[in-house]
Motif scaffolding. Structure first.
Motif, PDB file in Angstrom:
ATOM      1  N   UNK A   1       5.326  -8.845   5.866  1.00  0.00           N
ATOM      2  CA  UNK A   1       6.253  -9.175   6.948  1.00  0.00           C
ATOM      3  C   UNK A   1       7.607  -8.579   6.604  1.00  0.00           C
ATOM      4  N   UNK A   2       8.470  -9.387   5.967  1.00  0.00           N
ATOM      5  CA  UNK A   2       9.763  -8.898   5.482  1.00  0.00           C
ATOM      6  C   UNK A   2       9.530  -7.843   4.391  1.00  0.00           C
ATOM      7  N   UNK A   3      10.331  -6.764   4.450  1.00  0.00           N
ATOM      8  CA  UNK A   3      10.194  -5.666   3.479  1.00  0.00           C
ATOM      9  C   UNK A   3       8.744  -5.181   3.422  1.00  0.00           C
ATOM     10  N   UNK A   4       8.168  -4.983   4.613  1.00  0.00           N
ATOM     11  CA  UNK A   4       6.740  -4.700   4.707  1.00  0.00           C
ATOM     12  C   UNK A   4       6.326  -3.438   3.949  1.00  0.00           C
ATOM     13  N   UNK A   5       7.126  -2.402   4.021  1.00  0.00           N
ATOM     14  CA  UNK A   5       6.726  -1.147   3.382  1.00  0.00           C
ATOM     15  C   UNK A   5       6.657  -1.286   1.869  1.00  0.00           C
ATOM     16  N   UNK A   6       7.633  -1.964   1.279  1.00  0.00           N
ATOM     17  CA  UNK A   6       7.639  -2.135  -0.174  1.00  0.00           C
ATOM     18  C   UNK A   6       6.479  -3.012  -0.640  1.00  0.00           C
ATOM     19  N   UNK A   7       6.243  -4.088   0.090  1.00  0.00           N
ATOM     20  CA  UNK A   7       5.147  -4.981  -0.288  1.00  0.00           C
ATOM     21  C   UNK A   7       3.803  -4.289  -0.088  1.00  0.00           C
ATOM     22  N   UNK A   8       3.675  -3.534   0.998  1.00  0.00           N
ATOM     23  CA  UNK A   8       2.424  -2.814   1.259  1.00  0.00           C
ATOM     24  C   UNK A   8       2.139  -1.799   0.154  1.00  0.00           C
ATOM     25  N   UNK A   9       3.158  -1.089  -0.281  1.00  0.00           N
ATOM     26  CA  UNK A   9       2.970  -0.111  -1.351  1.00  0.00           C
ATOM     27  C   UNK A   9       2.493  -0.793  -2.633  1.00  0.00           C
ATOM     28  N   UNK A  10       3.063  -1.956  -2.929  1.00  0.00           N
ATOM     29  CA  UNK A  10       2.647  -2.699  -4.125  1.00  0.00           C
ATOM     30  C   UNK A  10       1.217  -3.199  -3.976  1.00  0.00           C
ATOM     31  N   UNK A  11       0.855  -3.649  -2.779  1.00  0.00           N
ATOM     32  CA  UNK A  11      -0.507  -4.121  -2.542  1.00  0.00           C
ATOM     33  C   UNK A  11      -1.513  -2.981  -2.680  1.00  0.00           C
ATOM     34  N   UNK A  12      -1.164  -1.831  -2.119  1.00  0.00           N
ATOM     35  CA  UNK A  12      -2.078  -0.690  -2.206  1.00  0.00           C
ATOM     36  C   UNK A  12      -2.233  -0.196  -3.640  1.00  0.00           C
ATOM     37  N   UNK A  13      -1.184  -0.346  -4.438  1.00  0.00           N
ATOM     38  CA  UNK A  13      -1.264   0.102  -5.830  1.00  0.00           C
ATOM     39  C   UNK A  13      -2.258  -0.727  -6.633  1.00  0.00           C
ATOM     40  N   UNK A  14      -2.516  -1.963  -6.206  1.00  0.00           N
ATOM     41  CA  UNK A  14      -3.547  -2.767  -6.882  1.00  0.00           C
ATOM     42  C   UNK A  14      -4.805  -2.871  -6.022  1.00  0.00           C
ATOM     43  N   UNK A  15      -4.951  -1.909  -5.104  1.00  0.00           N
ATOM     44  CA  UNK A  15      -6.178  -1.726  -4.316  1.00  0.00           C
ATOM     45  C   UNK A  15      -6.519  -2.938  -3.454  1.00  0.00           C
ATOM     46  N   UNK A  16      -5.483  -3.595  -2.949  1.00  0.00           N
ATOM     47  CA  UNK A  16      -5.701  -4.677  -1.990  1.00  0.00           C
ATOM     48  C   UNK A  16      -5.572  -4.125  -0.577  1.00  0.00           C
ATOM     49  N   UNK A  17      -6.171  -4.814   0.373  1.00  0.00           N
ATOM     50  CA  UNK A  17      -6.033  -4.449   1.776  1.00  0.00           C
ATOM     51  C   UNK A  17      -4.689  -4.964   2.303  1.00  0.00           C
ATOM     52  N   UNK A  18      -4.096  -4.245   3.228  1.00  0.00           N
ATOM     53  CA  UNK A  18      -2.786  -4.622   3.768  1.00  0.00           C
ATOM     54  C   UNK A  18      -2.937  -5.021   5.234  1.00  0.00           C
ATOM     55  N   UNK A  19      -2.378  -6.182   5.557  1.00  0.00           N
ATOM     56  CA  UNK A  19      -2.356  -6.666   6.936  1.00  0.00           C
ATOM     57  C   UNK A  19      -0.910  -6.984   7.283  1.00  0.00           C
TER      58      UNK A  19
END
Length: 372
Positions: A51-69
């Motif tokens: 949600x907030x700071x979505x791009x930064x959080x999404x990048x961190x999630x993708x780096x640990x191979x999690x799905x992003x919603x």
């Protein structure tokens, strides 16, 4: 059973003053710790809601191979982010965890235990508890997905789950309760993370309760812990700073050395129990407290101090090694093999005690004669 995980990481982190998901905890971020805990506990895949700071959080999630919603309506509250995560779950989902990103100290064994409990009982909602207090994350049956998506948001997720039967599962895991709302809570979590394999005092009590450790045994364990910490103080005083032993590790291991008392091979049973709950640093000490096999040139460690303290403590009273072992020898005098084995253990204990007293100049029995 196909079980997934949802990590809610959409908030503003306003009380923290920094984005909680990306705060470091050890060598990884808080977000990665929560994702890893779910995966290590058995979740097939993890969906991180941004949600907030979505791009930064999404990048961190993708780096640990999690799905992003992404939840574009994150401003409307956490429940909207939970709904976004639920909508993204695969069709084959049997159950799912919902874990706020700011609960990073949860143990994978807790996740695993909840999953096993669900597979056995098929409860609509399974919730971990610590000393009777409900914590995170709930494990929710996929049969509740329509009710969650149809809910208007009153009382959030709790408002939905309260309508369905719960299966509460007691765990010796304080991490299910500790969140990171403020800088002080984050500071505590960083310190705790470095000692996460050593149980807190409250977790020791929880382990006693779960194992059904007799109350007289608990008193003995407390007396052994006092003695072991006294031995540690003298050993550390005789060593340089980088060779010292850990009083915290010694106290926890001593308090739990007889956690499985009453079971067959209770020392091994206790070590296995503690390893299963993730307390790996003390499991080896507990599993080895019946005997000591320290090589001649190896240094005395926490394991040997807990062993010695136990052997010079009978009940809550201090005794000599001779008093402790000779009483056992008398009980087994009819069995030559047992006498030989006990005598060998006694000789090893005496040799270890002599090494300790030579290194420290501390007469263990005399100085520990009266526990405080």
């Amino acid at each position: 059973m196909k079980i997934y995980g949802i990590v809610v990481a959409a908030g503003y982190s306003s009380r923290m003053g920094r984005l909680k998901a990306l705060l470091p905890l050890g060598q990884r971020s808080v977000l990665e710790r929560t994702v890893t805990a779910l995966r290590d506990g058995g979740a097939l895949d993890v969906f991180v809601v941004t949600g907030h700071e979505a791009e930064r959080v999404a990048a961190a999630a993708q780096s640990c191979e999690a799905q992003v919603v992404h939840n574009p309506n994150f401003d409307s509250g956490m429940f909207s982010s939970i709904q976004a995560g639920v909508q993204a779950l695969p069709k084959d989902c049997d159950a799912f965890f919902v874990l706020p990103v700011d609960i990073p100290l949860i143990r994978p064994c807790t996740i695993r235990a909840l999953a096993m409990n669900f597979c056995e009982r098929k409860a609509p909602v399974s919730i971990p508890c610590f000393q009777g207090q409900e914590g995170h994350p709930p494990l929710i049956s996929a049969t509740l997905i329509p009710a969650i998506l149809a809910h208007g948001g009153t009382r959030g997720l709790r408002g939905v789950l309260s309508k369905f039967p719960h299966a509460n599962l007691e765990m010796p895991d304080y991490g299910i309760l500790h969140d990171l709302d403020t800088p002080d809570q984050y500071a505590w979590a960083k310190k705790r993370f470095t000692q996460r394999e050593i149980p807190l005092p409250e977790e020791v009590t929880a382990l006693w309760e779960l194992a059904g450790t007799p109350h007289n045994t608990r008193k003995h364990c407390k007396a052994v812990a006092e003695c072991a910490c006294e031995l540690a103080k003298w050993l550390n005083a005789s060593r340089t700073a980088h060779d010292t032993v850990s009083p915290e590790l010694i106290r926890a291991a001593a308090l739990l050395h007889d956690v499985a008392k009453g079971q067959r091979s209770h020392e091994r049973a206790g070590g296995t129990l503690l390893a299963g709950y993730g307390f790996l640093q003390i499991s080896d000490i507990v599993g080895a407290h019946k005997d000591s096999f320290l090589p001649e040139h190896a240094p005395i460690t926490e394991k040997e101090l807990v062993f010695l303290a136990d052997k010079i403590t009978r009940g809550t009273e201090r005794v000599t090694l001779a008093e402790r072992y000779d009483a056992t020898l008398e009980r087994w005098a009819h069995d030559p093999e047992a006498v030989a084995a006990i005598s060998a253990r006694k000789a090893r204990a005496q040799k270890l005690l002599q090494r300790f007293e030579h290194e420290t100049g501390f007469c263990a029995h005399e100085q520990c004669a009266s526990p405080s």
